[in-house]
Structures are given as C-alpha cells and as structure tokens.
Design an enzyme around this catalytic site. Structure first.
Site, PDB file in Angstrom:
ATOM      1  N   GLU A 111     -18.343   8.422   0.630  1.00 35.70           N
ATOM      2  CA  GLU A 111     -18.109   9.541   0.964  1.00 35.70           C
ATOM      3  C   GLU A 111     -18.818  10.556   0.763  1.00 35.70           C
ATOM      4  O   GLU A 111     -20.191  10.470   0.485  1.00 35.70           O
ATOM      5  CB  GLU A 111     -16.871   9.838  -0.104  1.00 35.70           C
ATOM      6  CG  GLU A 111     -17.276   9.759  -1.474  1.00 35.70           C
ATOM      7  CD  GLU A 111     -15.892  10.005  -2.510  1.00 35.70           C
ATOM      8  OE1 GLU A 111     -14.750  10.679  -2.084  1.00 35.70           O
ATOM      9  OE2 GLU A 111     -16.133   9.882  -3.346  1.00 35.70           O
TER      10      GLU A 111
ATOM     11  N   LEU B  25     -13.000   8.883  -4.104  1.00 36.47           N
ATOM     12  CA  LEU B  25     -11.610   9.760  -4.495  1.00 36.47           C
ATOM     13  C   LEU B  25     -10.692   9.374  -3.485  1.00 36.47           C
ATOM     14  O   LEU B  25     -11.020   9.575  -2.153  1.00 36.47           O
ATOM     15  CB  LEU B  25     -12.043  11.295  -4.528  1.00 36.47           C
ATOM     16  CG  LEU B  25     -10.848  11.988  -5.063  1.00 36.47           C
ATOM     17  CD1 LEU B  25     -10.801  11.948  -6.635  1.00 36.47           C
ATOM     18  CD2 LEU B  25     -11.054  13.521  -4.772  1.00 36.47           C
TER      19      LEU B  25
ATOM     20  N   LYS C 156     -10.459  12.025 -10.573  1.00 31.60           N
ATOM     21  CA  LYS C 156     -10.918  13.368 -10.202  1.00 31.60           C
ATOM     22  C   LYS C 156     -11.434  13.976 -11.469  1.00 31.60           C
ATOM     23  O   LYS C 156     -10.928  14.947 -12.096  1.00 31.60           O
ATOM     24  CB  LYS C 156     -10.011  14.130  -9.357  1.00 31.60           C
ATOM     25  CG  LYS C 156     -10.711  15.312  -8.635  1.00 31.60           C
ATOM     26  CD  LYS C 156      -9.675  15.826  -7.598  1.00 31.60           C
ATOM     27  CE  LYS C 156     -10.248  17.235  -6.747  1.00 31.60           C
ATOM     28  NZ  LYS C 156     -11.475  16.835  -6.241  1.00 31.60           N
TER      29      LYS C 156
ATOM     30  N   TYR D 154      -9.620  17.713 -13.002  1.00 28.87           N
ATOM     31  CA  TYR D 154      -9.482  18.831 -12.195  1.00 28.87           C
ATOM     32  C   TYR D 154      -8.761  18.278 -10.822  1.00 28.87           C
ATOM     33  O   TYR D 154      -8.701  17.488 -10.393  1.00 28.87           O
ATOM     34  CB  TYR D 154     -10.568  19.564 -12.102  1.00 28.87           C
ATOM     35  CG  TYR D 154     -11.550  19.197 -10.883  1.00 28.87           C
ATOM     36  CD1 TYR D 154     -12.104  18.011 -11.281  1.00 28.87           C
ATOM     37  CD2 TYR D 154     -11.459  19.914  -9.610  1.00 28.87           C
ATOM     38  CE1 TYR D 154     -12.877  17.659  -9.939  1.00 28.87           C
ATOM     39  CE2 TYR D 154     -12.429  19.278  -8.597  1.00 28.87           C
ATOM     40  CZ  TYR D 154     -12.877  18.299  -8.738  1.00 28.87           C
ATOM     41  OH  TYR D 154     -13.946  18.082  -7.854  1.00 28.87           O
TER      42      TYR D 154
END
Ligand code: PDD
Length: 284
Positions: free
Chosen positions: A178, A202, A146, A31
């Site tokens: 993250e 990511l 993702k 996505y």
C-alpha cells in the site's frame, strides 16, 4: 482551536497530557481520521468499527461512555467547520502510567484525544495525478491495526516528498502492499488489482468504497498484490484514502503510468466516489 480531551472540550492551549502517557512513551495507541464534507462524516460507522477492531487488537479497553460521532460532530461545531471541508482526528491511548513495557498494573483510563481541522481538497492533484516513489515496506506484521506507531510511514513519506513524489508506494517481498498513507490499486487489462485484506495492509475504508464502486460500475477486481516488476505494465494506477479519495497515480519512480495521464477507469471511480459522498450527505 477547541480540542477534545478525556471528556472535555477545551482550547488546545489548555489541553494537558501526562508525559507518562503511553502514546508518548511507546506509541501505544490507535487512531482514526474521518473526512467531514460540510458537516457530513463520511463512512463514520465504518471508521468507528475499525477503531474498535484496532483497540481490541491492542487490548486497549474501549473507553467507557464515548460516542465518537458525537465528539466528531461537536468538534466540527465548536470549530466552525460544519459548513467547511474538514478532517476529524481521534486517538485513544492506553493511558498514563509509570514507564514499563507490560501493560500498567491495575485500571488505567485510556486517554481520548480529538481535533478537527480544515481540509483543502487536492483538486489539482486529482485532476493531474501524482507521482509515487517505491520504497521498501519496513513496517511490522500488523499493518491492519491503525496504530499511532507510524515511524516507517513517516520516514517513507518524507523520503518520497524529498524526491518530489506525493507518496511512497511500499514494497514487501517484491509486491506492492500500500501507500504510506493510502491503499494502492492498478489496472491491468481492465481489471483493478489491489492487495488483499490481510495483516500487511490497513483495511482502508476508501479502498472498500472503491471496491463497491467497481462492483456497481462493472469493473472487475482481483484482490491480489501487484508485483513490483509489473508496475511498469499498469495501464492505470491509483491511491485510495480518506484524504486522497481516489488519487490518480501517473508516475511510478521515473516511469509514466500508461500515457502519463489519469486513465478512464480512474476517472470513473473518482466521479463515482464524489457521487457517493453527495449521496451520503443527502442521507445525512
Ligand atoms: N491514513 N493505508 C495506510 C497506511 C493509511 O495510513 C491509510 C489512511 C490508508 C487509507 O485508509 P482509509 O481509506 O480508511 O483512510 C491506507 C490516514 C488518512 C492518515 O494516517 O492520515
């Protein structure tokens, strides 16, 4: 609400997805979330490039004839969001097929789904900064994809919110990777430290924008992860993300960051980020 499903724009109530869809059964899909600033899709090309990368990594065929910007713009238009603050969500799954772990035999069309939603800027949080809660990073070793498989992110974010924090800051092998839905950076002696691009984070579009802004502003950058033990020594800390933009982090667990207020470099970056949004809008 008008959504997009497999080539059609239709009322959300009429959207039908098979229970055999592999996103439903296996979280087998990818996505993107793009911010629309009064009709302008911010860094659209970068988002669609990453979408291609995610699909390639998952070996999901790129859906034929799909123009993601075209769909996103049409969703904004049909939902009266062209003059509003909004986000656009687009998802592609491997499609619907009887449940078996290996890919479906034969050709199965990917399922393409999208919606646009109004977005309220977190103005107060941008002004005052937020708290993050450190939690173990329990994700797989392909965080660069993702994927819609977000359970560790969901659980960490829920736990963080239950503790009164805005987000979880994930720790793997003693280093901050993250946030649960953002990248993370911290300032030490005037230098921005952020985890390097690898399979454990990511490759955030906002992170990349922030790094370019650092270069333009003369803020030195070190792409190395912050050790958990050093978090308490950070002069400033921040999250980078499509919805967070540049979010000041003023508290990590029970510890204030610096003097507990957003720091000067964070403020500079926030300001510069806003300017690059305006610049993007002007260029169209
Ligand atoms: N999340 N890291 C993770 C784990 C994320 O889920 C996101 C984005 C980011 C920031 O990437 P970008 O700057 O490209 O938005 C980093 C989106 C917003 C979401 O899942 O809603």
């Amino acid at each position: 609400m008008i959504v997009f499903l497999n080539g059609q724009f239709l009322p959300k109530e009429e959207a039908r997805i098979s229970p055999d869809d592999r996103a439903f059964l296996f979280a087998d899909g990818a996505y993107e979330v793009v911010r629309a600033y009064r009709g302008h899709l911010f860094c659209a090309a970068e988002h669609w490039n990453r979408f291609r990368d995610s699909l390639r990594a998952l070996r999901i065929p790129y859906p034929a004839g799909v123009d993601f910007s075209g769909i996103a713009n049409e969703l904004l238009k049909r939902n009266q969001l062209v003059d509003a603050e909004a986000t656009v969500y687009l998802q592609v799954s491997r499609g619907a097929a009887p449940r078996r772990h290996a890919f479906p035999a034969g050709e199965v069309a990917p399922t393409v789904y999208g919606f646009a939603a109004p977005f309220t800027n977190p103005a107060e949080k941008w002004a005052q900064g937020v708290k993050v809660l450190t939690l173990p990073d329990q994700r797989w070793a392909r965080c660069d994809i993702k994927s819609v498989s977000l359970l560790p992110n969901v659980l960490a974010n829920q736990q963080a919110q239950e503790a009164g924090a805005h987000e979880a800051l994930l720790i793997r092998d003693g280093f901050a990777t993250e946030g649960s839905l953002s990248n993370f950076g911290a300032i030490f002696a005037g230098v921005l430290h952020t985890a390097p691009r690898n399979n454990y984070i990511l490759p955030g579009i906002s992170r990349q924008v922030a790094l370019s802004l650092c270069s333009a502003l003369g803020i030195p950058v070190r792409e190395q992860p912050v050790a958990e033990a050093d978090l308490k020594n950070a002069a400033e800390a921040m999250l980078f993300g499509t919805t967070n933009e540049i979010m000041p982090v003023v508290q990590i667990n029970d510890q204030p960051v610096g003097d507990g207020r957003p720091g000067p470099l964070t403020r500079q970056l926030q300001q510069a980020f806003r300017e690059s949004v305006e610049e993007g809008r002007r260029r169209g």
